[in-house]
Scaffold this active site. Structure first.
Site, PDB file in Angstrom:
ATOM      1  N   ARG A 137      44.853  46.428   3.069  1.00  0.00           N
ATOM      2  CA  ARG A 137      45.637  45.420   3.787  1.00  0.00           C
ATOM      3  C   ARG A 137      44.884  45.032   5.057  1.00  0.00           C
ATOM      4  O   ARG A 137      44.294  45.879   5.721  1.00  0.00           O
ATOM      5  CB  ARG A 137      47.002  45.988   4.189  1.00  0.00           C
ATOM      6  CG  ARG A 137      47.953  46.207   3.042  1.00  0.00           C
ATOM      7  CD  ARG A 137      49.337  46.574   3.546  1.00  0.00           C
ATOM      8  NE  ARG A 137      49.369  47.852   4.213  1.00  0.00           N
ATOM      9  CZ  ARG A 137      49.445  48.028   5.523  1.00  0.00           C
ATOM     10  NH1 ARG A 137      49.509  46.988   6.341  1.00  0.00           N
ATOM     11  NH2 ARG A 137      49.462  49.238   6.057  1.00  0.00           N
ATOM     12  N   TYR A 173      43.370  41.900  -2.982  1.00  0.00           N
ATOM     13  CA  TYR A 173      43.631  43.343  -2.988  1.00  0.00           C
ATOM     14  C   TYR A 173      45.061  43.702  -2.581  1.00  0.00           C
ATOM     15  O   TYR A 173      45.591  43.178  -1.590  1.00  0.00           O
ATOM     16  CB  TYR A 173      42.673  44.059  -2.019  1.00  0.00           C
ATOM     17  CG  TYR A 173      42.589  45.546  -2.279  1.00  0.00           C
ATOM     18  CD1 TYR A 173      41.691  46.046  -3.217  1.00  0.00           C
ATOM     19  CD2 TYR A 173      43.441  46.433  -1.643  1.00  0.00           C
ATOM     20  CE1 TYR A 173      41.635  47.412  -3.483  1.00  0.00           C
ATOM     21  CE2 TYR A 173      43.389  47.794  -1.903  1.00  0.00           C
ATOM     22  CZ  TYR A 173      42.477  48.270  -2.827  1.00  0.00           C
ATOM     23  OH  TYR A 173      42.429  49.611  -3.092  1.00  0.00           O
ATOM     24  N   LYS A 181      54.692  44.580   0.160  1.00  0.00           N
ATOM     25  CA  LYS A 181      54.879  44.612   1.607  1.00  0.00           C
ATOM     26  C   LYS A 181      55.378  43.258   2.134  1.00  0.00           C
ATOM     27  O   LYS A 181      56.176  43.203   3.057  1.00  0.00           O
ATOM     28  CB  LYS A 181      53.573  44.988   2.305  1.00  0.00           C
ATOM     29  CG  LYS A 181      52.997  46.322   1.847  1.00  0.00           C
ATOM     30  CD  LYS A 181      53.914  47.473   2.147  1.00  0.00           C
ATOM     31  CE  LYS A 181      53.302  48.794   1.744  1.00  0.00           C
ATOM     32  NZ  LYS A 181      54.193  49.930   2.014  1.00  0.00           N
ATOM     33  N   HIS A 222      60.903  50.935   4.778  1.00  0.00           N
ATOM     34  CA  HIS A 222      59.675  51.534   4.243  1.00  0.00           C
ATOM     35  C   HIS A 222      59.974  53.018   3.969  1.00  0.00           C
ATOM     36  O   HIS A 222      59.498  53.898   4.674  1.00  0.00           O
ATOM     37  CB  HIS A 222      58.573  51.358   5.289  1.00  0.00           C
ATOM     38  CG  HIS A 222      57.208  51.715   4.838  1.00  0.00           C
ATOM     39  ND1 HIS A 222      56.196  52.067   5.693  1.00  0.00           N
ATOM     40  CD2 HIS A 222      56.656  51.782   3.596  1.00  0.00           C
ATOM     41  CE1 HIS A 222      55.094  52.322   5.023  1.00  0.00           C
ATOM     42  NE2 HIS A 222      55.347  52.173   3.740  1.00  0.00           N
ATOM     43  N   SER A 275      51.760  55.801   7.147  1.00  0.00           N
ATOM     44  CA  SER A 275      50.687  56.042   6.166  1.00  0.00           C
ATOM     45  C   SER A 275      50.027  57.393   6.439  1.00  0.00           C
ATOM     46  O   SER A 275      50.004  57.862   7.578  1.00  0.00           O
ATOM     47  CB  SER A 275      49.612  54.964   6.283  1.00  0.00           C
ATOM     48  OG  SER A 275      50.203  53.712   6.211  1.00  0.00           O
ATOM     49  N   CYS A 289      50.853  60.400   5.507  1.00  0.00           N
ATOM     50  CA  CYS A 289      51.730  61.555   5.746  1.00  0.00           C
ATOM     51  C   CYS A 289      52.202  62.173   4.429  1.00  0.00           C
ATOM     52  O   CYS A 289      53.108  63.004   4.417  1.00  0.00           O
ATOM     53  CB  CYS A 289      52.945  61.152   6.568  1.00  0.00           C
ATOM     54  SG  CYS A 289      52.554  60.796   8.273  1.00  0.00           S
ATOM     55  N   ASP A 291      58.153  54.325  -2.003  1.00  0.00           N
ATOM     56  CA  ASP A 291      57.627  53.541  -0.876  1.00  0.00           C
ATOM     57  C   ASP A 291      58.669  52.681  -0.152  1.00  0.00           C
ATOM     58  O   ASP A 291      58.627  52.576   1.057  1.00  0.00           O
ATOM     59  CB  ASP A 291      56.482  52.643  -1.366  1.00  0.00           C
ATOM     60  CG  ASP A 291      55.635  52.078  -0.235  1.00  0.00           C
ATOM     61  OD1 ASP A 291      55.422  52.802   0.756  1.00  0.00           O
ATOM     62  OD2 ASP A 291      55.198  50.922  -0.334  1.00  0.00           O
ATOM     63  N   ARG A 333      42.945  53.052  -5.360  1.00  0.00           N
ATOM     64  CA  ARG A 333      44.368  53.069  -5.764  1.00  0.00           C
ATOM     65  C   ARG A 333      44.553  53.208  -7.257  1.00  0.00           C
ATOM     66  O   ARG A 333      43.693  52.816  -8.040  1.00  0.00           O
ATOM     67  CB  ARG A 333      45.026  51.758  -5.333  1.00  0.00           C
ATOM     68  CG  ARG A 333      45.063  51.530  -3.831  1.00  0.00           C
ATOM     69  CD  ARG A 333      46.277  52.119  -3.225  1.00  0.00           C
ATOM     70  NE  ARG A 333      46.213  52.185  -1.780  1.00  0.00           N
ATOM     71  CZ  ARG A 333      47.230  52.568  -1.018  1.00  0.00           C
ATOM     72  NH1 ARG A 333      48.374  52.909  -1.564  1.00  0.00           N
ATOM     73  NH2 ARG A 333      47.111  52.633   0.294  1.00  0.00           N
TER      74      ARG A 333
HETATM   75  O1  O2Y Z   1      45.928  48.829   1.057  1.00  0.00           O
HETATM   76  C1  O2Y Z   1      46.853  48.290   0.440  1.00  0.00           C
HETATM   77  O2  O2Y Z   1      46.814  47.105   0.156  1.00  0.00           O
HETATM   78  C2  O2Y Z   1      48.005  49.049   0.019  1.00  0.00           C
HETATM   79  S1  O2Y Z   1      48.976  49.636   1.329  1.00  0.00           S
HETATM   80  C3  O2Y Z   1      50.238  50.599   0.617  1.00  0.00           C
HETATM   81  C4  O2Y Z   1      50.322  50.735  -0.741  1.00  0.00           C
HETATM   82  C5  O2Y Z   1      51.336  51.486  -1.300  1.00  0.00           C
HETATM   83  C6  O2Y Z   1      52.259  52.044  -0.473  1.00  0.00           C
HETATM   84  N1  O2Y Z   1      52.193  51.908   0.862  1.00  0.00           N
HETATM   85  C7  O2Y Z   1      51.192  51.237   1.421  1.00  0.00           C
HETATM   86  C8  O2Y Z   1      51.215  51.176   2.926  1.00  0.00           C
HETATM   87  O3  O2Y Z   1      50.305  50.704   3.576  1.00  0.00           O
HETATM   88  O4  O2Y Z   1      52.233  51.622   3.495  1.00  0.00           O
HETATM   89 MN    MN Z   2      53.875  52.141   2.180  1.00  0.00          MN
END
Ligand code: O2Y
Ligand code: MN
Length: 613
Positions: free
Chosen positions: A73, A215, A224, A244, A266, A268, A291, A390
């Site tokens: 992200r 991605y 998200k 979340h 994240s 944890c 999640d 992932r």
């Molecule tokens: O990096 C990404 O695009 C995924 S981020 C993500 C994916 C699954 C669950 N939680 C998260 C997060 O950043 O909290």
């Molecule tokens: Mn998450």
């Protein structure tokens, strides 16, 4: 399905406008069938973007390698474009919506040349559930279509519920790489340079516009973008909660069931907790979600939660049979892997998978041949899998998925957990004295920044209120107020006792030698059992200045943990807490200006007084 077959005139018009702006070669409305999924995979294989894995070891599994510039992200390119900057608040990037739409319309112009436009009707939550919402993602990425098939409920059944005038969240997505006449991707992950990436949210019009990244959270817009950033705004306006949070089902040795949700920043171990295998005899833990939780009050005054997702988009490195056996089982078939290593025998591999790689060579996430690691560790900077590699796996494949995980009415929640990676000060578990104290706990949630993230803040505590900092679609001061108001409303309606009890947990306390004091993982079931019993006002506890803590002996020590360590884990570090309070007062709460609810300052004053008393 053809565009002409759509029964929703507003939807048809929106798609036609997108076609005229983005100029795709063809348009397909997704029906959500297995044959459609297979067609997406075939297109990705033909484009050289997918690698089939060994069908005997991992049937129907495929590996993808993204561009090194497109691996996670992108928070610094993520925007909340509300009309007023004040509504986005100090913790979100903001651009005026008209200006942002002008810039992005320029980028979207002709962006799908040489590609097919897919229209994905998707439901976040069981199709037709009162708590679910419908989204419509327009994308030029078959990788996104395949992932959305796993992560959400896609296709004709969603259009049936939408009818001719139903509400949906319109989502634009393009990888931002049009193809010239005769040009093909030829194995190169399509995306745009970082300065052209935009992950934009328009809260007032409930729209999502994403450009330039293929991605994860940037491109799978149900997750998200819709289920947290836009849904948090819908939840504020409609009186519910979009959080979340993982959702757990816990069954006691007496067969009594309770459901709890938990918010953790994240890194944890949220997915590990969601699939925990308890060590405590007779207790059972099952997964409803790992999640995100959407929660609405039922007619009985209780809060009901659904998991809006249908799959897991989990971090691969660190996942193994010890840390998360159930995740390892979930990814044995029908799974998409991204940015993992590829072994000589056609299987995936990552750091801390629990074993070395077979054979002499391995292909890393960048497609380079490397010597096969003999153990499951790699020297820093020479990792085979990307740290954010992932797996995308269907939730139904999890061996401990709860039978009611798709119940449209949701599951009644007895407790909220907040937690973070806190090496000092914060006890193993602490029950709030009431709702507002619980909101206070959520608001000061924070976690130590680990080396897993490239940051100059490694070792420092980064506050991440409610683990929602990157995901709240509006001003976080107003978000805290929303939580306070929901509790006050329930109290006013005589349902205060039906509100979930609130707890703060910390599995990551360290001793003076820097060693973890608590074993975590399966042993966390001991803490869950105490929480379970506290929900019924059972289990021994003691009142302290910071909340209600387990009395010595109330949580049985796991093997190898001394009574002294247990006592330290479950006691109040008065000096540490005074520093914590001072940090919140001086550095954290002022960020939210006059939107920080006065109730939270009052809670801060009350705790400080008790600590000094
Ligand atoms: O990096 C990404 O695009 C995924 S981020 C993500 C994916 C699954 C669950 N939680 C998260 C997060 O950043 O909290
Ligand atoms: Mn998450």
């Amino acid at each position: 399905m053809k565009l002409e077959e759509l029964k929703h005139p507003g939807l048809k018009k929106w798609i036609e406008e997108a076609v005229s702006l983005m100029s795709p070669n063809a348009v397909e409305v997704c029906d959500g069938t297995q044959s459609e999924y297979d067609r997406m995979i075939k297109a990705l294989l033909d484009a050289g973007l997918a690698t089939p894995l060994n069908a005997e070891k991992r049937p129907n599994c495929f590996l993808f390698r993204s561009d090194p510039s497109d691996v996670a992200r992108v928070e610094n390119r993520t925007y909340i474009a509300s009309k007023s900057q004040d509504d986005a608040g100090p913790t979100n990037n903001w651009i005026d919506p008209a200006e942002l739409k002008k810039t992005m319309t320029g980028l979207y112009s002709g962006c799908m040349k040489g590609r097919t436009m897919y229209v994905i009707p998707f439901s976040m939550g069981p199709v037709g559930s009162d708590i679910a919402k419908i989204g419509m993602e327009i994308t030029d990425s078959p990788y996104v279509v395949a992932n959305m098939h796993i992560m959400t409920r896609v296709g004709t059944k969603v259009l049936d519920v939408l009818g001719s005038d139903g509400f949906y969240v319109p989502c634009f997505h393009s990888v931002g790489k049009p193809l010239a006449e005769g040009e093909e991707d030829n194995g190169k992950w399509p995306c745009a340079p970082i300065e052209d990436k935009y992950i934009s949210h328009f809260p007032e019009t409930r729209e999502i516009w994403s450009y330039g990244s293929g991605y994860g959270g940037n491109a799978l817009l149900g997750k998200k973008c819709l289920a947290l950033r836009i849904a948090s705004v819908l939840a504020r306006d409609e009186g519910w909660l979009a959080e979340h949070m993982l959702i757990l089902k816990i069954t006691s040795p007496q067969g009594e069931v309770k459901y709890v949700t938990g918010a953790f920043p994240s890194a944890c171990g949220k997915t590990n907790l969601a699939m925990l295998v308890p060590t405590l005899p007779g207790w059972k833990v099952e997964t409803v979600g790992d999640d995100i939780a959407w929660m609405k009050f039922g007619a009985d005054g209780r809060l009901y939660a659904i998991n809006p997702e249908a799959g897991f988009f989990g971090v691969a490195p660190g996942t193994n049979d010890d840390s998360n056996k159930n995740a390892m089982e979930s990814i044995k078939k029908n799974t998409i892997f991204t940015n993992c290593g590829l072994t000589e025998d056609g299987d995936i591999w990552w750091e801390q998978i629990g074993h070395g790689a077979p054979g002499k060579e391995i292909i890393d996430w960048k497609g380079q041949k490397k010597p096969a690691p003999q153990t499951d560790k790699s020297p820093k900077g020479e990792e085979i899998a990307h740290a954010n590699a992932r797996f995308t796996a269907p939730a139904r494949q999890c061996p401990v998925i709860a039978s009611e995980w798709e119940d449209p009415k949701g599951v009644p929640i007895s407790a909220f957990l907040f937690g973070g990676r806190r090496p000092s000060t914060i006890p193993l578990v602490n029950q709030s004295k009431g709702w507002i104290h619980g909101v206070f706990m959520g608001s000061i949630t924070g976690s130590e920044v680990t080396a897993a993230v490239i940051s100059d803040q490694v070792g420092q505590i980064r506050r991440d209120p409610f683990a929602m900092l990157p995901f709240c679609g509006y001003h976080m001061g107003d978000y805290f107020k929303h939580w306070i108001k929901l509790g006050q409303k329930a109290e006013a309606e005589g349902n205060g006792d039906k509100l979930p009890k609130i707890f703060f947990v910390n599995w990551f306390r360290k001793d003076k030698d820097g060693k973890f004091m608590w074993p975590g993982y399966s042993e966390n079931s001991r803490v869950l059992a105490w929480i379970f019993e506290r929900c019924d006002n059972k289990a021994n506890y003691m009142e302290t200045p910071i909340g209600n803590l387990p009395k010595p002996g109330a949580i049985e020590a796991p093997a190898g943990i001394s009574a002294d360590t247990m006592e330290e884990l479950c006691s109040v570090d008065i000096e540490g807490w005074k520093k914590e309070i001072a940090d919140v007062r001086q550095n954290h709460y002022p960020k939210f200006g006059d939107k920080l609810p006065k109730e939270l300052y009052a809670e801060l004053d009350a705790i400080e007084k008790r600590l000094n008393g």
